[in-house]
Write an enzyme that holds these catalytic residues in place. Sequence first.
Site, PDB file in Angstrom:
ATOM      1  N   CYS A  62       1.393  -0.911  -0.072  1.00 42.49           N
ATOM      2  CA  CYS A  62       0.265   0.369   0.196  1.00 42.49           C
ATOM      3  C   CYS A  62       1.197   0.962   0.381  1.00 42.49           C
ATOM      4  CB  CYS A  62      -1.322   0.428   1.503  1.00 42.49           C
ATOM      5  SG  CYS A  62      -1.684   2.168   1.426  1.00 42.49           S
ATOM      6  N   CYS A 134      -8.420  -4.678 -10.236  1.00 43.85           N
ATOM      7  CA  CYS A 134      -8.365  -3.818 -11.208  1.00 43.85           C
ATOM      8  C   CYS A 134      -8.015  -2.190  -9.899  1.00 43.85           C
ATOM      9  CB  CYS A 134      -9.550  -3.245 -11.983  1.00 43.85           C
ATOM     10  SG  CYS A 134      -8.911  -1.649 -13.650  1.00 43.85           S
TER      11      CYS A 134
END
Length: 146
Positions: A62, A134
């Site tokens: 992240c 995605c």
Amino acid sequence: MSSSAAHTNCAQIEEKDGSLDIGDAAWRERLTPAQFRVLRGKGTDPRGVGYERFFEKGTYVCAGCGSLLYTSAMKFHCPCGWPAFFDCVPKAVREERDRDGMRDEILCNRCNSHLGHVFRGEGFDNPSPNERHCVNSTSITFVPGD
């Protein structure tokens, strides 16, 4: 959430962590304006930029909190215009119904940052659970490895 989500490695809303969410004021100080727009404002990268055609060995974390989300072994070529992964590190990515009510948003489970959307049943020849995460390139950082 679709019925095929029952076999997903995504965390569900009742498994929400959020322990690394520091609030918008602190995020504005930590992130670039582009990162804040995508990670906190739920924006979308332009099509065809970043990690879409990138296939080096390593991991993806992240961009907000550094939590491990994906490995390069989970990434596949998809002509959608954004990096695509067929699975995630178990419970690292959380799935919630998008505010448009039609798609399933994916977020970092530890800091609640927007990653993109998950799609199922598209017919790709990928291993189970055969999802397509995605993901915005702005939402992830690649870490080289074996």
